[in-house]
Design a protein around this motif. Sequence first.
Motif, PDB file in Angstrom:
ATOM      1  N   GLU A   8      -3.798   3.559   0.128  1.00  0.00           N
ATOM      2  CA  GLU A   8      -4.239   3.097  -1.189  1.00  0.00           C
ATOM      3  C   GLU A   8      -3.486   1.832  -1.576  1.00  0.00           C
ATOM      4  OE1 GLU A   8      -3.947   4.592  -5.827  1.00  0.00           O
ATOM      5  OE2 GLU A   8      -3.903   6.071  -4.236  1.00  0.00           O
ATOM      6  N   ARG A  30      -4.459   8.715   4.223  1.00  0.00           N
ATOM      7  CA  ARG A  30      -5.084   8.014   3.100  1.00  0.00           C
ATOM      8  C   ARG A  30      -4.201   6.825   2.760  1.00  0.00           C
ATOM      9  NH1 ARG A  30      -4.870   8.177  -2.797  1.00  0.00           N
ATOM     10  NH2 ARG A  30      -6.947   7.951  -3.675  1.00  0.00           N
ATOM     11  N   VAL A  43       0.832  -1.195   0.000  1.00  0.00           N
ATOM     12  CA  VAL A  43       0.000   0.000   0.000  1.00  0.00           C
ATOM     13  C   VAL A  43       0.871   1.251   0.000  1.00  0.00           C
ATOM     14  CG1 VAL A  43      -1.970  -1.087   1.161  1.00  0.00           C
ATOM     15  CG2 VAL A  43      -0.179   0.009   2.524  1.00  0.00           C
ATOM     16  N   LYS A  44       0.263   2.340  -0.397  1.00  0.00           N
ATOM     17  CA  LYS A  44       0.867   3.669  -0.350  1.00  0.00           C
ATOM     18  C   LYS A  44       0.146   4.439   0.752  1.00  0.00           C
ATOM     19  CE  LYS A  44       1.478   7.859  -3.081  1.00  0.00           C
ATOM     20  NZ  LYS A  44       1.221   8.518  -4.360  1.00  0.00           N
ATOM     21  N   ASN A  65       1.217  -4.365   3.511  1.00  0.00           N
ATOM     22  CA  ASN A  65      -0.150  -4.177   3.991  1.00  0.00           C
ATOM     23  C   ASN A  65      -0.356  -5.079   5.206  1.00  0.00           C
ATOM     24  OD1 ASN A  65      -2.815  -3.605   4.328  1.00  0.00           O
ATOM     25  ND2 ASN A  65      -3.510  -4.600   2.460  1.00  0.00           N
ATOM     26  N   THR A  89      -5.682  -0.026  -6.451  1.00  0.00           N
ATOM     27  CA  THR A  89      -5.899   1.420  -6.243  1.00  0.00           C
ATOM     28  C   THR A  89      -7.156   1.714  -5.420  1.00  0.00           C
ATOM     29  OG1 THR A  89      -7.064   1.845  -8.338  1.00  0.00           O
ATOM     30  CG2 THR A  89      -4.638   2.048  -8.349  1.00  0.00           C
ATOM     31  N   VAL A  90      -7.651   0.722  -4.670  1.00  0.00           N
ATOM     32  CA  VAL A  90      -8.727   0.955  -3.712  1.00  0.00           C
ATOM     33  C   VAL A  90      -8.116   1.740  -2.565  1.00  0.00           C
ATOM     34  CG1 VAL A  90     -10.303  -0.157  -2.083  1.00  0.00           C
ATOM     35  CG2 VAL A  90      -9.975  -1.120  -4.363  1.00  0.00           C
ATOM     36  N   TYR A  91      -8.838   2.750  -2.073  1.00  0.00           N
ATOM     37  CA  TYR A  91      -8.271   3.583  -1.008  1.00  0.00           C
ATOM     38  C   TYR A  91      -9.333   3.935   0.027  1.00  0.00           C
ATOM     39  CZ  TYR A  91     -10.562   7.511  -3.302  1.00  0.00           C
ATOM     40  OH  TYR A  91     -11.505   8.351  -3.851  1.00  0.00           O
ATOM     41  N   ASP A  92      -8.829   4.422   1.170  1.00  0.00           N
ATOM     42  CA  ASP A  92      -9.704   4.892   2.231  1.00  0.00           C
ATOM     43  C   ASP A  92      -8.951   5.933   3.044  1.00  0.00           C
ATOM     44  OD1 ASP A  92     -11.991   5.106   3.793  1.00  0.00           O
ATOM     45  OD2 ASP A  92     -11.473   3.420   5.084  1.00  0.00           O
ATOM     46  N   TYR A  93      -9.726   6.855   3.623  1.00  0.00           N
ATOM     47  CA  TYR A  93      -9.185   7.882   4.516  1.00  0.00           C
ATOM     48  C   TYR A  93      -9.474   7.496   5.959  1.00  0.00           C
ATOM     49  CZ  TYR A  93      -8.754  11.149   0.582  1.00  0.00           C
ATOM     50  OH  TYR A  93      -8.405  11.767  -0.585  1.00  0.00           O
ATOM     51  N   LYS A 106      -3.536  16.775  -0.351  1.00  0.00           N
ATOM     52  CA  LYS A 106      -2.339  16.002  -0.025  1.00  0.00           C
ATOM     53  C   LYS A 106      -1.235  16.919   0.474  1.00  0.00           C
ATOM     54  CE  LYS A 106       1.028  12.841  -1.977  1.00  0.00           C
ATOM     55  NZ  LYS A 106       1.441  12.135  -3.184  1.00  0.00           N
TER      56      LYS A 106
END
Length: 162
Positions: free
Chosen positions: A47, A45, A4-5, A24, A52-56, A14
């Motif tokens: 991702e 965040r 993940v990023k 992960n 490329t699914v992401y969440d905050y 950002k």
Amino acid sequence: DSLVKIDLYRNFSKVITISDSTENDSYFLWTIPTSLTLASDYLVRIEGLTTTVYDYSNDGFKITNTPYIQVTSPNGGETWTMGTDQTITWQDNLTEDVKIELFRGSNLALTINDSTASNGSYSWNIPDSLTAGANYKVMITSIPVNAETDESDTTFSIVVAP
């Protein structure tokens, strides 16, 4: 995703990339840069690098320079043996020295060191004179003003050497 990023956002803009690629594994140790603006509306965040699914983060959090101490070891569940050397660790943003104490239940069992540099680590030889038990906590307090303090989140055990 196995990788993940992680990015830091403020008000959904950002600010910086915390990590371009990390495992992960639900854990990432991050040293907060002192150059960041002190504010209470930061978000993280995360991702996936493949999907490329992401969440905050669910809520904003505060980055501050308020003095703090946080015991990281022993922080609960450990078993330490009398007569062995163990490392007490903590995180803080203090410049003053700290006092390290050992509590058994709510009673002071031992002052481990009444004044040591707040550098995040202290090597302690556990005395054989302690009573074996499962209800110990370490408390670290800033000195001389005793303004900041933290203790182990839950108890740990001290046992007799086999």
